[in-house]
Scaffold this active site. Structure first.
Site, PDB file in Angstrom:
ATOM      1  N   SER A 101      15.309  12.029   9.112  1.00 52.02           N
ATOM      2  CA  SER A 101      14.777  13.393   9.050  1.00 52.02           C
ATOM      3  C   SER A 101      15.488  14.424   9.906  1.00 52.02           C
ATOM      4  O   SER A 101      15.359  15.625   9.666  1.00 52.02           O
ATOM      5  CB  SER A 101      13.286  13.374   9.424  1.00 52.02           C
ATOM      6  OG  SER A 101      13.114  12.894  10.745  1.00 52.02           O
TER       7      SER A 101
ATOM      8  N   LYS B 121      13.430  20.589   8.129  1.00 49.09           N
ATOM      9  CA  LYS B 121      12.451  21.661   8.340  1.00 49.09           C
ATOM     10  C   LYS B 121      12.825  22.982   7.687  1.00 49.09           C
ATOM     11  O   LYS B 121      11.937  23.806   7.405  1.00 49.09           O
ATOM     12  CB  LYS B 121      12.236  21.866   9.836  1.00 49.09           C
ATOM     13  CG  LYS B 121      11.460  20.748  10.529  1.00 49.09           C
ATOM     14  CD  LYS B 121       9.995  20.755  10.148  1.00 49.09           C
ATOM     15  CE  LYS B 121       9.178  19.814  11.025  1.00 49.09           C
ATOM     16  NZ  LYS B 121       7.740  19.890  10.731  1.00 49.09           N
TER      17      LYS B 121
END
Length: 414
Positions: free
Chosen positions: A307, A52
């Protein structure tokens, strides 16, 4: 603004200053298991332990001075919040971050750590979508700049640098890329880069079964909000995907699947036991989908995006529980025992197999009643032991009821 190879290259240039490039790790275990060349893109090794930071920093570093002075607002289940907080500290921009009230404490503390004195945290709603609504209202009132977690071209371009790094490291020799999907920002960025470089490359998205918002939207051919979601895979528990990400996924993503939360838990445990990797539920999503495409990927070069690794250690008992239930190795029963001596002994001796283990037993003797109910949890060594167990319970005429995870009573008791 379109998400193109050029905008992703520009994002990569901005991100060079904060060093976000992560390893592409070849997995001997998974390559052998699936008869393919399987690589893991280790986004859990970012400073903020997820991808992110890429999108957040790319968006925020693109703001002009007037916009920076207005401050920023975002909504996040945790990882985007950390990316925004870290970017706020690096760029010296004031930020207000809205997070769901159920966000793991580990993620909240990390947001505070990365944002230092530049950020303020507000807890609102029990889901990402509720936190998002509160954040947007606040942002409009304060006339701040909203940093969307996924539905913004600059955010998507930032996430697309994951695809650029994969493509360049493997010299374009990639057949399949598997990515998790929450709101769709990561897979949209990766797909935009990869498909514009090589239209024949296959892009596959994986969602949690309890929050399959992109899958549902694809089925309906429009952005379709989910009425109810399971928040367990908190990093991907998004009820409504973005309009931009939906359009990109429709154009570039070849296949979208969803996997049970229990399968995600099993993958998390395997990653820890076999590779020593601590993945969060959303981080393990892509790898959880490999079983479903095992035949498709034989002999191919496959990259799975891990992720994120922001997992709260207090969640591991639930992760173990969900994994065992998913594998068919743990079952719960309501058993009505006759209230007379020897009933439990009979159950243990005549119903349980030699490797069956009672892992939970809750029983209250009822006054003036012939029967007393008990909640019994049984763990099996192998799921094949389940049917023989049921047969033995029936043979001794035991009054029992198997609890399933779809029942409200299961949620209440377990």
């Amino acid at each position: 603004m379109q998400v193109t190879i050029d905008t992703i290259n520009e994002a990569a240039t901005r991100l060079e200053t904060i060093g976000v490039k992560t390893p592409l790790q070849f997995s001997k275990r998974l390559s052998k298991q699936y008869n393919a060349k399987v690589y893991i893109k280790r986004e859990d090794l970012q400073e903020v332990r997820s991808f992110k930071i890429r999108g957040a920093y790319n968006k925020m570093s693109s703001l002009n001075e007037k916009e920076k002075n207005r401050g920023v607002v975002c909504a996040s289940a945790g990882n985007h919040a950390q990316g925004v907080a870290y970017s706020c500290a690096l760029l010296k921009i004031k930020g207000v971050i809205f997070m769901p009230t159920i966000t793991p404490s580990q993620k909240i503390e990390k947001v505070k750590y990365f944002g230092k004195a530049f950020i303020e945290i507000k807890l609102a709603g029990t889901t990402f979508d509720e936190a998002m609504a509160a954040a947007k209202t606040y942002c409009e009132e304060q006339k701040a700049v909203f940093i969307h977690a996924f539905d913004d071209p600059l955010v998507i371009a930032g996430q697309g640098t994951v695809g650029k790094e994969i493509y360049e490291e493997l010299d374009g020799n990639v057949d399949v890329v598997v990515s998790c999907i929450g709101g769709g920002g990561l897979i949209s960025g990766i797909a935009s880069y990869m498909k514009q470089k090589n239209p024949d490359m296959q892009i596959i998205g994986v969602e949690p079964e309890g929050a399959a918002s992109m899958y549902t939207s694809r089925e309906q051919d429009k952005v379709t909000p989910l009425e109810k979601i399971d928040n367990f895979v908190d990093g991907a528990a998004v009820g409504t995907v973005g309009t931009i990400t939906f359009a990109i996924c429709k154009q570039y993503v070849d296949e979208i699947m969803f996997v049970p939360e229990g399968k995600v838990c099993t993958t998390m445990i395997e990653l820890y036991q076999e590779e020593g990797i601590i993945a969060e539920p959303a981080g393990a999503l892509a790898l959880s989908g490999l079983d479903a495409i095992a035949k498709e990927i034989e002999g191919k070069t496959v990259v799975c995006i891990l992720s994120g690794g922001n997992n709260d250690i207090t969640r591991y008992p639930e992760i173990m529980e969900r994994s065992l239930v998913y594998q068919g190795k743990k079952h719960y029963f309501l058993i009505s025992f006759a209230q007379k001596p020897g009933q439990l002994k009979k159950f243990v001796n005549d119903a349980l197999g030699p490797t069956d283990d009672i892992v939970r037993f809750e029983y209250i003797k009822k006054t003036n009643k012939a029967q007393g109910p008990a909640l019994v949890g049984i763990e099996l060594q192998d799921k094949k032991d389940f049917e023989p167990l049921i047969e033995r319970m029936k043979k001794i005429e035991l009054n029992f009821r198997l609890l399933t995870k779809d029942e409200l009573l299961y949620d209440y008791l377990i």
